[in-house]
Design an enzyme around this catalytic site. Structure first.
Site: not given
Ligand code: TNX
Length: 681
Positions: A303
């Site tokens: 992300e």
């Molecule tokens: C995505 S899945 C994320 C997390 C968050 C989650 C829920 C992933 C690798 N990263 O940082 O906690 O969504 O909000």
């Protein structure tokens, strides 16, 4: 649970009484993990059976109830991916024997043994009057895991989970034969590890909530004794705000920083265009590589919102100079530099889906949060990977949902969607490619959970996921899973987990001086809303998680059983339908909804749940009316016209929508009943 690879049960059983004795032998018998596991057998059996079982270790198998044979010492240093975990367990002729080639197998076998000790029942399931007490059935088990990487990813940044709770979680992991704790130690909301080299990280990045290095070593040793590896994750270059209050020079923008009070994909990123970033990371990773002994080191990588990179002229100039075309490519550059650092300090690198880009060396392990397709693509290209998509415990889905997800099977809904869109269905992996799928990890993100209710978010659903990772692919029966999950859940609580007890305390606190038993009954058919629809964006890290939605389990057993009972009822020929039991439930739930009202009305933390109580009342009333007109004995006396059906359908539909952050999970069953009513003309 997890169900063994091979098991056969024979008639008869072996009583477990106060004179229970153990012998341990073989070259691996002196292994500290085996010694530790054996030491745990006495108190655990005593807790499970309520009997006074004193340590009674015998020098030979003569007279021992349980003999443990560990053939060999570990040849290489243990705690590695792919360690041999096989064991056999035989109970016959009054003796139990666990045999394993290596110490880890003995640990797994001991858990199976402890789980198999149960209240002595006869074939019909009632307590055997001839020999009451506890016993293990005569049986033969040859067991080994399907996947070698079976983990839980635990976020301790969004809400801190103290070391004691982490250890308790490790108890649970080992009990259901999971073998990896992936410790998500840094994120925007908190940096949770003491660094001696860069102490400002924890001083400015944690609000005082971090693990000292002594605590980390203690937890790692504890995990080792339980046959659980610990893989640390330091998420970069995104999800890294908490590093920046202490070291703003790491950031892609200038200015001041604070650890994030809220949640989401935040804009602050590390600066991949400065040499000082890599000098810092080299020192930091070097320190952490020594602290965490596991071969693997997770660098996150998920992300990355690229705006700060795209808008920073210095970073843009750097990209031009190095022929880096876009932000994605810049992250690849960052990963390549980081990979060199990680490998220099003797580790293998692991990252989330996004790190998979052209030119990524095959030594990097991919953790997929996107699903089978991206995982399989990586496997086809020769990367090793693990699946996390489908195993997100923070989504509040039922155990059945996670249980049906398989790393090697495309979920049917996904397949149907691709078909509808005329998109190609990915071919299943060849046996050779399948070897690149190491296993999976459940994930527990802690935006909306904290140490107080963590256990209830993990257990018992994590046991169902553990079975998916350990047991043969063919073990898929949902009824069998649920039938075994209930006793396993109790067994886990005897181990010290608090999934039920802590929620009970939370509800008692909510009820204050009022009758919490009523609140408990009312709450028993409720569930939290699913997915991310509760909206973490409405919360900050310091918002108390003290509402009714925080104090109920993700899955309501009562509601599930009601839905099953409705289906069984409707499957009966009309002339044989008898709804007495179903109606009894509805009458009681309606009563609970009535009795709980004064508590909800007078309690400022609970008033938000009044609409849920109203909806329960409507559902029970409507369900009762439907049953009376469907029932063989009363149908004729209770005809329903089409106006009733229309009205009731609408009412049930409305009651099925979320009431605040809650769902009333008897609604789907009642909708089926209303649907089954044929209106009189
Ligand atoms: C995505 S899945 C994320 C997390 C968050 C989650 C829920 C992933 C690798 N990263 O940082 O906690 O969504 O909000």
């Amino acid at each position: 649970m997890p169900w063994p690879a091979n098991i056969s049960v024979q008639p008869g059983s072996i009583p477990i009484t106060a004179d229970f004795a153990i012998s341990v032998s073989g070259a691996g018998a002196k292994d500290p993990r085996v010694t530790f596991a054996v030491d745990q057998i006495w108190p655990r059996l005593a807790r499970q059976t309520g009997q006074f079982i004193r340590p009674h270790l015998l020098p030979t198998s003569e007279g021992a109830t349980l003999t443990i044979v560990v053939e060999q010492r570990d040849h290489k240093p243990p705690q590695r991916l792919g360690d041999d975990e096989r064991y056999s367990l035989e109970a016959a002729d009054g003796r139990v024997r666990i045999a394993a080639d290596y110490p880890l197998g003995a640990l797994r076998g001991i858990e199976t043994f402890l789980q198999a000790v149960q209240q002595n029942t006869n074939a019909t399931g009632s307590t055997n009057a001839a020999s009451p007490g506890f016993a293990i059935s005569n049986l033969q088990i040859h067991d080994e895991p399907r996947f070698s990487w079976r983990g839980l990813s635990l976020d301790v940044s969004r809400h801190f989970i103290p070391a004691e709770e982490v250890k308790r979680t490790i108890d649970g992991l080992a009990a259901v034969k999971l073998n990896v704790l992936h410790w998500h130690l840094s994120d925007d909301q908190g940096f949770r590890v003491e660094s001696k080299r860069y102490p400002r990280l924890q001083q400015y990045g944690s609000n005082g909530q971090y693990y000292t290095q002594a605590e980390i070593r203690d937890v790692i040793a504890y995990a080792r004794d339980h046959g659980v590896r610990i893989v640390p994750e330091f998420d970069m270059p995104g999800h890294a705000t908490s590093w920046m209050p202490a070291y703003p020079m790491l950031a892609a923008r200038t200015g001041s920083f604070q650890i994030a009070p809220g949640f989401g994909i935040l804009s602050d990123l590390m600066d991949p265009a400065k040499e000082s970033t890599y000098r810092f990371l080299n020192n930091f990773v070097g320190e952490m590589a020594k602290l965490f002994p596991d071969e693997y080191f997770h660098i996150g990588g998920d992300e990355v919102a690229p705006r700060q990179w795209n808008e920073n002229p210095r970073i843009q100039a750097f990209m031009k100079k190095h022929h880096i075309t876009d932000a994605k490519a810049l992250q690849v550059y960052f990963n390549q530099r980081l990979l060199k650092i990680v490998e220099k300090h003797g580790k293998r690198m692991e990252g989330w889906d996004e790190v998979l880009q052209p030119d990524l060396p095959k030594s990097v392990i991919i953790q997929s949060w996107r699903g089978q397709e991206s995982l399989w693509q990586a496997a086809r290209e020769g990367y090793k990977g693990i699946l996390s998509a489908g195993y997100y415990l923070d989504l509040m889905r039922p155990a059945s949902y996670h249980y049906e997800i398989d790393p090697l099977v495309l979920p049917p809904e996904r397949k149907a969607l691709l078909e509808r869109q005329n998109k190609p269905i990915p071919a299943p992996l060849t046996p050779e490619e399948q070897k690149n799928i190491l296993g999976g990890e459940a994930a527990m993100w802690e935006e909306l959970a904290d140490a107080e209710n963590l256990d209830a978010k993990l257990w018992p659903r994590l046991a169902a996921i553990a079975e998916r990772f350990w047991s043969p692919q063919s073990v898929t029966d949902l009824n069998s899973m649920y039938a075994r999950l209930a006793p396993v859940n109790r067994w886990l609580e005897w181990l010290g987990l608090t999934q039920r007890s802590n929620l009970e305390l939370m509800r008692q606190r909510l009820a204050g001086s009022m009758d919490y038993a009523v609140l408990d009954r009312f709450a028993s058919i409720l569930e939290p809303v699913k997915g991310y629809s509760r909206g973490a964006g409405r919360y900050q890290t310091n918002t108390p998680l003290n509402r009714l939605v925080d104090s109920i389990p993700p899955e309501s057993n009562a509601a599930r059983q009601f839905r099953d009972a409705v289906e069984a009822y409707l499957a009966q020929p009309a002339a044989q339908r008898n709804s007495d039991q179903l109606r009894e439930h509805l009458t009681r739930w309606a009563e609970d909804a009535r009795e709980v009202r004064p508590i909800l009305q007078t309690n400022s933390l609970l008033t938000e749940n009044l609409p849920a109580a109203d909806a329960v009342a409507i559902l029970c009333q409507t369900g009762t009316e439907a049953l009376l007109s469907l029932d063989a004995a009363t149908a004729g006396a209770n005809p329903r016209d089409s106006a009733w059906k229309q009205r009731s359908t609408a009412a049930v539909q409305d009651a099925s929508t979320r009431k605040g952050d809650l769902l009333i999970q008897i609604a789907p069953g009642i909708a089926k009943l209303v649907d089954a009513v044929t209106p009189a003309q």
